[in-house]
Write a protein that holds these residues in place. Structure first.
Motif, PDB file in Angstrom:
ATOM      1  N   LEU A 109     -13.078  -7.860   7.123  1.00 35.55           N
ATOM      2  CA  LEU A 109     -12.759  -6.820   6.140  1.00 35.55           C
ATOM      3  C   LEU A 109     -14.029  -6.286   5.478  1.00 35.55           C
ATOM      4  CD1 LEU A 109      -9.628  -8.475   4.460  1.00 35.55           C
ATOM      5  CD2 LEU A 109      -9.614  -6.450   5.896  1.00 35.55           C
ATOM      6  N   GLU A 110     -14.944  -7.190   5.173  1.00 37.76           N
ATOM      7  CA  GLU A 110     -16.197  -6.789   4.524  1.00 37.76           C
ATOM      8  C   GLU A 110     -17.006  -5.870   5.434  1.00 37.76           C
ATOM      9  OE1 GLU A 110     -17.317  -7.127   1.473  1.00 37.76           O
ATOM     10  OE2 GLU A 110     -15.431  -8.105   0.954  1.00 37.76           O
ATOM     11  N   GLU A 111     -16.982  -6.179   6.737  1.00 39.02           N
ATOM     12  CA  GLU A 111     -17.727  -5.347   7.695  1.00 39.02           C
ATOM     13  C   GLU A 111     -17.144  -3.925   7.738  1.00 39.02           C
ATOM     14  OE1 GLU A 111     -17.876  -7.376  11.447  1.00 39.02           O
ATOM     15  OE2 GLU A 111     -19.123  -9.013  10.641  1.00 39.02           O
ATOM     16  N   LEU A 112     -15.811  -3.815   7.709  1.00 38.51           N
ATOM     17  CA  LEU A 112     -15.158  -2.509   7.712  1.00 38.51           C
ATOM     18  C   LEU A 112     -15.460  -1.732   6.436  1.00 38.51           C
ATOM     19  CD1 LEU A 112     -13.487  -3.269  10.292  1.00 38.51           C
ATOM     20  CD2 LEU A 112     -11.600  -2.062   9.194  1.00 38.51           C
ATOM     21  N   ARG A 113     -15.458  -2.494   5.328  1.00 34.52           N
ATOM     22  CA  ARG A 113     -15.738  -1.843   4.041  1.00 34.52           C
ATOM     23  C   ARG A 113     -17.184  -1.336   4.040  1.00 34.52           C
ATOM     24  NH1 ARG A 113     -14.620  -5.733  -0.191  1.00 34.52           N
ATOM     25  NH2 ARG A 113     -12.480  -4.984  -0.265  1.00 34.52           N
TER      26      ARG A 113
ATOM     27  N   ALA B 207     -18.876  -0.435   6.528  1.00 37.37           N
ATOM     28  CA  ALA B 207     -18.983   0.716   7.440  1.00 37.37           C
ATOM     29  C   ALA B 207     -18.276   1.946   6.878  1.00 37.37           C
ATOM     30  CB  ALA B 207     -18.389   0.339   8.794  1.00 37.37           C
ATOM     31  N   GLY B 208     -17.630   1.812   5.712  1.00 31.49           N
ATOM     32  CA  GLY B 208     -16.966   2.936   5.067  1.00 31.49           C
ATOM     33  C   GLY B 208     -15.608   3.276   5.656  1.00 31.49           C
ATOM     34  N   LYS B 209     -15.045   2.354   6.492  1.00 28.98           N
ATOM     35  CA  LYS B 209     -13.764   2.649   7.140  1.00 28.98           C
ATOM     36  C   LYS B 209     -12.575   2.349   6.227  1.00 28.98           C
ATOM     37  CE  LYS B 209     -15.535   2.100  11.802  1.00 28.98           C
ATOM     38  NZ  LYS B 209     -15.520   1.316  13.034  1.00 28.98           N
ATOM     39  N   ILE B 210     -12.773   1.423   5.299  1.00 32.13           N
ATOM     40  CA  ILE B 210     -11.727   1.162   4.304  1.00 32.13           C
ATOM     41  C   ILE B 210     -12.382   1.066   2.929  1.00 32.13           C
ATOM     42  CG2 ILE B 210     -10.124  -0.061   5.853  1.00 32.13           C
ATOM     43  CD1 ILE B 210     -11.190  -2.712   4.659  1.00 32.13           C
ATOM     44  N   GLY B 211     -11.556   1.232   1.910  1.00 30.71           N
ATOM     45  CA  GLY B 211     -12.056   1.032   0.548  1.00 30.71           C
ATOM     46  C   GLY B 211     -11.803  -0.411   0.156  1.00 30.71           C
ATOM     47  N   SER B 212     -10.646  -0.648  -0.476  1.00 26.25           N
ATOM     48  CA  SER B 212     -10.303  -2.028  -0.817  1.00 26.25           C
ATOM     49  C   SER B 212      -9.637  -2.690   0.383  1.00 26.25           C
ATOM     50  CB  SER B 212      -9.357  -2.053  -2.011  1.00 26.25           C
ATOM     51  OG  SER B 212      -8.059  -1.687  -1.601  1.00 26.25           O
ATOM     52  N   SER B 213      -9.476  -4.003   0.335  1.00 25.30           N
ATOM     53  CA  SER B 213      -8.829  -4.720   1.439  1.00 25.30           C
ATOM     54  C   SER B 213      -7.361  -4.297   1.586  1.00 25.30           C
ATOM     55  CB  SER B 213      -8.909  -6.229   1.227  1.00 25.30           C
ATOM     56  OG  SER B 213      -8.196  -6.607   0.063  1.00 25.30           O
ATOM     57  N   LEU B 214      -6.762  -3.771   0.477  1.00 29.50           N
ATOM     58  CA  LEU B 214      -5.366  -3.326   0.551  1.00 29.50           C
ATOM     59  C   LEU B 214      -5.180  -2.129   1.485  1.00 29.50           C
ATOM     60  CD1 LEU B 214      -4.157  -3.675  -3.159  1.00 29.50           C
ATOM     61  CD2 LEU B 214      -3.363  -4.994  -1.183  1.00 29.50           C
ATOM     62  N   GLN B 215      -6.273  -1.439   1.792  1.00 30.09           N
ATOM     63  CA  GLN B 215      -6.171  -0.290   2.704  1.00 30.09           C
ATOM     64  C   GLN B 215      -6.071  -0.754   4.155  1.00 30.09           C
ATOM     65  OE1 GLN B 215      -9.217   2.621   1.997  1.00 30.09           O
ATOM     66  NE2 GLN B 215      -8.361   4.088   3.445  1.00 30.09           N
ATOM     67  N   ALA B 216      -6.278  -2.081   4.338  1.00 27.51           N
ATOM     68  CA  ALA B 216      -6.320  -2.593   5.714  1.00 27.51           C
ATOM     69  C   ALA B 216      -4.951  -3.076   6.175  1.00 27.51           C
ATOM     70  CB  ALA B 216      -7.322  -3.737   5.795  1.00 27.51           C
ATOM     71  N   GLU B 217      -4.739  -2.913   7.495  1.00 23.64           N
ATOM     72  CA  GLU B 217      -3.592  -3.532   8.149  1.00 23.64           C
ATOM     73  C   GLU B 217      -4.156  -4.518   9.168  1.00 23.64           C
ATOM     74  OE1 GLU B 217      -1.117  -0.446   9.714  1.00 23.64           O
ATOM     75  OE2 GLU B 217      -0.577   0.325   7.723  1.00 23.64           O
ATOM     76  N   LEU B 218      -3.511  -5.666   9.244  1.00 16.51           N
ATOM     77  CA  LEU B 218      -4.108  -6.803   9.935  1.00 16.51           C
ATOM     78  C   LEU B 218      -3.171  -7.328  11.019  1.00 16.51           C
ATOM     79  CD1 LEU B 218      -6.569  -8.783   9.579  1.00 16.51           C
ATOM     80  CD2 LEU B 218      -5.157 -10.031   7.946  1.00 16.51           C
ATOM     81  N   VAL B 219      -3.763  -7.548  12.207  1.00 17.38           N
ATOM     82  CA  VAL B 219      -3.011  -8.227  13.276  1.00 17.38           C
ATOM     83  C   VAL B 219      -3.878  -9.393  13.730  1.00 17.38           C
ATOM     84  CG1 VAL B 219      -1.999  -8.080  15.573  1.00 17.38           C
ATOM     85  CG2 VAL B 219      -1.838  -6.123  14.014  1.00 17.38           C
ATOM     86  N   ILE B 220      -3.303 -10.595  13.604  1.00 11.86           N
ATOM     87  CA  ILE B 220      -4.051 -11.782  14.015  1.00 11.86           C
ATOM     88  C   ILE B 220      -3.351 -12.404  15.211  1.00 11.86           C
ATOM     89  CG2 ILE B 220      -4.974 -14.023  13.281  1.00 11.86           C
ATOM     90  CD1 ILE B 220      -4.713 -13.159  10.408  1.00 11.86           C
ATOM     91  N   LYS B 221      -4.110 -12.503  16.297  1.00  8.26           N
ATOM     92  CA  LYS B 221      -3.576 -13.217  17.462  1.00  8.26           C
ATOM     93  C   LYS B 221      -4.115 -14.641  17.387  1.00  8.26           C
ATOM     94  CE  LYS B 221      -2.934  -9.487  20.806  1.00  8.26           C
ATOM     95  NZ  LYS B 221      -3.391  -8.932  22.083  1.00  8.26           N
ATOM     96  N   ALA B 222      -3.190 -15.601  17.394  1.00 11.78           N
ATOM     97  CA  ALA B 222      -3.602 -17.001  17.270  1.00 11.78           C
ATOM     98  C   ALA B 222      -2.769 -17.859  18.198  1.00 11.78           C
ATOM     99  CB  ALA B 222      -3.437 -17.464  15.827  1.00 11.78           C
ATOM    100  N   ALA B 223      -3.380 -18.951  18.616  1.00  4.83           N
ATOM    101  CA  ALA B 223      -2.695 -19.845  19.557  1.00  4.83           C
ATOM    102  C   ALA B 223      -2.252 -21.128  18.853  1.00  4.83           C
ATOM    103  CB  ALA B 223      -3.638 -20.187  20.712  1.00  4.83           C
TER     104      ALA B 223
END
Length: 964
Positions: A859-863, A865-881
């Motif tokens: 999330l910090e990397e996206l922020r 890079a200016g792609k998101i503002g706060s973390s609430l602007q993000a949508e997250l998909v986690i693939k886990a085993a």
């Protein structure tokens, strides 16, 4: 049914009315301010504690609990408190308060050491020397009281709670009387004797010194090689297996760094097993013979700039009893005497000549050697007076100080042909810790406690009992044990007597002719003790012997010695714990806590007196702390300009900052302090205070009686928070049990910044601010926060005492505050509700936080890079085993709240290699109230700016939250 056009909740009142949003969030306030303003506000708490008699309230609350006694090592009543004092008193206060919250009755009786040299010297400075004794005592007592008042105010300002209105003082009449009684018991048991012996003597003090009053500094002295002429050449020839010696001048040569002891020489020492050489040499064209240790012949001849060769050898044993002339035998009749050779194992061949000269009045080994070979006390030469001058009757050097006599002595030895070498020599030498001047060993008639005397009951010696006692004692840190053991194992007999006025008298009546004690000494001591109990030590000085001795008075005189001030403080386990303050104490004490120099001071003298009186140490455990230094490790001194006073720190930053620094520093080593270090401590304090403020604000409208959610009904993350905080409390309590404070501070800081600020409170904000005021979701969070705050305030109270007290007054509520007697310090560790799955939750959330750390990085990397503002602007998909997928999936729709994103979904991956984190910027609109990006924003036509969650939370049944 409520009107759907209005929110069903009311915003908790804020201090000031501000324009209200149409859709308010829950932003409660608290009377606990963001800024501590400690320097200004702490004195108010100090006054409150005194006015409300908080210490007495604590005692009342703790009555009946198991007793824990920390016995205060008394500071000396002279001068304002310094940083070392502050460290010591704060550490003690933290121990006492932490024992109190652990469920003990832990009283604290502060004390002061009042008699002795420094105060007497102050009286001399202020009023001149040679005052009548009665006046010295009166002025010294008044001065000590004045100093105690100043120091007491300084200690109270540091937030130290104790029995300040009734401390113990070694000059209190009852304590003085009990000290004399303790001396009587030791005399009766057979430990105390009078004898001539070399003791540490300070010419400036005009008195014997205790071992603890001696320090070492560099000193430059003349090192001299001196020849003692042959007196018995035939015996020497036989010793070296020669038919006879040549008719030349001959000398046995000694080496010494104390030329002033040469006039008092009475013997010579050689090692029985060392090989000694008879050396033929030449000086000024004349042959001569020298006796030197064979191993040192070469180095000695080089030093004397002589050529020579060994003509015979023998072992030291064969030289025993052979006599040699004093080097100045021709200079005056007084020196026309001989010195026998005594065998001594302490002679070495590391340096010098392998031969040691003995002046029994001025060296411990010399004295012991001469006494062991039959020398009587009356035969020992004692020309050095108490002021450091030779007696006027000493030929050649009478009236000179021993230090100025070095040159004339060397000149006289040169003239006699006995000085073979003189060289200035730098070495570590004994100095008086008060005057910083060189001291000497000086044989005087003193009272001693014998380390190796068998007591009257035939039991173990004092040394044996004390060493056995060390084995029973717990040490913090553990290296203290070896240190104290070494000091007890090697120490000489304890010189109990002092030649002063301001001290407890050794109230003996001594026969004028025989020097024996009066046969009724035991009863007389008790009679004098009763007089002292009433009128203080002045009673002894005013006493006419006839009043107690009747006709015997003509044959006896009053002993003029006072007791060593270390005996004063060293008997406080008797005079205080079982005397003046026995109601608040027990024997032995649970803990003595002082600076590491007290292994040779108070720990030491207390151990010896208790070993004699009780056959055991007066303490179960000893804790030592290091000394204060600056950030470069330098000792604090006015000349370096690096002194930081506790008063100044309290007046500028606040005593809680000083307390936090003490607690956060590993006291087992040196404690470094500087302005820069204080800045860092202040920052750490702010983090803790901000956390507290958040907790207090978010529980301000919480009434546990009506709002508390049963544990089983709480959200999962809230149950975890309770289990996690209970673990914190256990860990802190375990550290407190070991008297370790810096791990507590590290744990508290981590708890506030990482566990709470970096995770739990961060996750919680949405639920606290956006769910219904009285919803289960919000009340569950508040229930957890309420329990957590109770625990946090208790575990921080021993360290941040003012802050915890301030917060408690806000948090406890009117009833709780009254029930606590208006102080946090009556409370014990918090009892948490049982979290059935606590262990499993601790493990689960440890894993979850590890995943969250990885996601946060993305999330910090996206922020960035200016792609998101706060973390609430993000949508997250986690693939886990495997287990990781099960972990994430178990949170269902609440997963997004843990990551503080508007959406979060867990998908199952086939294996670890396919695991991934995909973060995208949401294209959904933003809710104007909760700031989440959701597709359902505007779906309610009456509230177009709100998402479905907020509509439900404000106007409907509220959202269903189960995990976070």
């Amino acid at each position: 049914m409520s009107d759907n056009s209005k929110p069903v909740q009311n915003k908790p009142a804020k201090a000031a009315d501000k324009p209200q949003s149409k859709y308010p969030v829950n932003m409660p306030d608290t009377a606990f301010p963001m800024r501590g303003d400690l320097a200004k506000r702490e004195p108010g708490w100090v006054k409150q504690w005194q006015d409300k008699k908080i210490y007495q309230r604590i005692r009342k609350a703790a009555a009946g609990r198991p007793r824990f006694v920390l016995h205060d090592g008394p500071p000396y009543a002279n001068g304002d408190i310094h940083l070392g004092h502050a460290v010591n008193k704060i550490l003690k206060d933290m121990v006492v308060k932490s024992r109190t919250i652990a469920g003990f009755d832990a009283p604290y009786v502060p004390g002061w050491d009042c008699h002795g040299m420094p105060i007497e010297i102050q009286i001399e400075k202020l009023y001149g020397k040679n005052l009548p004794t009665a006046e010295v005592l009166q002025k010294a007592r008044a001065y000590a009281h004045e100093q105690i008042d100043r120091q007491r105010a300084g200690f109270i300002r540091l937030g130290v709670l104790g029995q300040w209105e009734n401390p113990y003082m070694t000059m209190a009449h009852g304590n003085e009387a009990d000290e004399l009684r303790a001396l009587g018991k030791l005399l009766d048991k057979g430990y105390v004797y009078r004898g001539l012996k070399p003791v540490n003597w300070c010419f400036d003090c005009g008195s014997a010194l205790a071992e603890a009053e001696v320090e070492y500094q560099d000193k430059r002295d003349p090192a001299i090689d001196v020849g003692f002429p042959f007196a018995e050449p035939d015996k020497l020839a036989a010793a070296f297996a020669l038919p006879k010696l040549p008719q030349w001048d001959g000398y046995i040569v000694i080496w010494t760094t104390t030329p002033w002891t040469i006039p008092s020489n009475q013997a010579l020492n050689v090692h029985p097993e060392v090989t000694y050489a008879l050396v033929q040499a030449e000086r000024d064209g004349k042959p001569l013979l020298l006796i030197l240790a064979e191993d040192l012949v070469q180095s000695c001849l080089e030093r004397y700039k002589l050529e020579g060769q060994v003509i015979a050898t023998t072992v030291g044993e064969t030289l025993a009893g052979i006599r040699f002339k004093h080097p100045l035998h021709n200079a005056d009749k007084f020196y026309d005497r001989t010195s026998p050779v005594y065998l001594a194992d302490y002679v070495t061949t590391d340096s010098g000549t392998g031969v040691v000269h003995s002046a029994p009045a001025y060296g411990i080994e010399d004295f012991q050697s001469c006494k062991a070979h039959g020398m009587k006390d009356d035969d020992i030469l004692k020309p050095v007076m108490g002021d450091g001058r030779y007696a006027s009757t000493l030929p050649l050097f009478g009236g000179m100080t021993i230090w100025e006599a070095s040159k004339p002595i060397c000149a006289a030895l040169t003239e006699a042909g006995a000085l073979f070498e003189l060289k200035m020599f730098d070495h570590s030498y004994m100095h008086c810790w008060r005057h910083k001047t060189p001291i000497v060993y000086r044989a005087t008639s003193q009272w001693f406690a014998g380390m190796d005397v068998t007591p009257k009951d035939g039991g173990a010696t004092l040394r044996e009992t004390a060493l056995a006692g060390i084995e029973q004692t717990q040490f913090f840190p553990d290296w203290g044990k070896a240190r104290l053991h070494g000091m007890i194992a090697n120490r000489p007999d304890w010189t109990l007597s002092r030649q002063r006025q301001w001290g407890v008298p050794m109230a003996f009546f001594i026969h004028k002719e025989t020097g024996d004690l009066h046969p009724r000494t035991a009863q007389l001591l008790e009679q004098v003790a009763k007089l002292i109990e009433k009128d203080g030590i002045d009673a002894w000085h005013k006493l006419d012997p006839k009043d107690l001795l009747g006709e015997d008075a003509a044959h006896y005189e009053k002993n003029r010695d006072t007791l060593d001030v270390w005996f004063d403080s060293g008997t406080t386990h008797f005079t205080v714990l079982r005397g003046s303050h026995k109601e608040e104490s027990h024997f032995p004490a649970d803990l003595y806590l002082e600076g590491s120099d007290q292994h040779r001071g108070w720990f030491h003298s207390s151990l010896l007196t208790a070993s004699m009186l009780d056959g055991r140490p007066p303490y179960k455990a000893l804790l030592t702390h290091g000394f204060t230094v600056d950030e470069h490790g330098r000792k604090m001194s006015k000349s370096l300009g690096n002194v930081l006073s506790p008063q100044k720190i309290s007046d500028t930053l606040g005593a809680d900052i000083l307390r936090l620094w003490v607690a956060s520093t590993d006291y087992t080593g040196e404690l470094a302090l500087s302005e820069e270090i204080l800045k860092r401590v202040t920052e750490a304090y702010r983090r803790i205070r901000n956390t507290l403020r958040f907790l207090l604000a978010n529980t301000s409208d919480f009434d546990p009686a009506t709002n508390a959610v049963p544990v089983a009904d709480m959200l999962e993350i809230d149950r975890w928070a309770i289990a996690m905080t209970e673990q914190l409390q256990k860990d802190v309590a375990a550290s407190f049990d070991r008297y370790e404070f810096h791990p507590v501070v590290a744990r508290l800081q981590n708890y506030c910044s990482e566990d709470l600020g970096g995770f739990y409170l961060d996750v919680l904000k949405d639920r606290l601010y956006t769910t219904g005021l009285d919803s289960r979701a919000r009340r569950s969070a508040q229930t957890a926060l309420w329990h957590m705050t109770h625990a946090l305030l208790r575990v921080m109270a021993p360290i941040l005492s003012f802050t915890a007290e301030e917060a408690w007054a806000v948090f406890a509520g009117a009833e709780g505050y009254q029930a606590s007697m208006e102080t946090i310090f009556t409370q014990t560790l918090w009892t948490f509700p049982q979290v059935a799955d606590g262990e499993a939750l601790l493990a689960k959330y440890t894993e979850l936080r590890a995943v969250r750390a990885a996601v946060t990085k993305e999330l910090e990397e996206l922020r960035a890079a200016g792609k998101i503002g706060s973390s609430l602007q993000a949508e997250l998909v986690i693939k886990a085993a495997g287990e990781k997928y099960k972990l994430l999936d178990s949170l269902g729709d609440d997963l997004k709240f843990v990551f503080i994103t508007s959406q979060a979904k867990a998908l199952q991956a086939a294996g670890e290699a396919e695991e991934s984190v995909a973060v995208t910027a949401s294209e959904a609109p933003k809710c104007e109230r909760c700031w989440h990006y959701r597709a359902d924003v505007g779906s309610h036509h009456e509230h177009p700016g709100l998402c479905g969650r907020c509509v439900s939370n404000l106007f409907g049944a509220g959202e269903d939250r189960r995990f976070a």
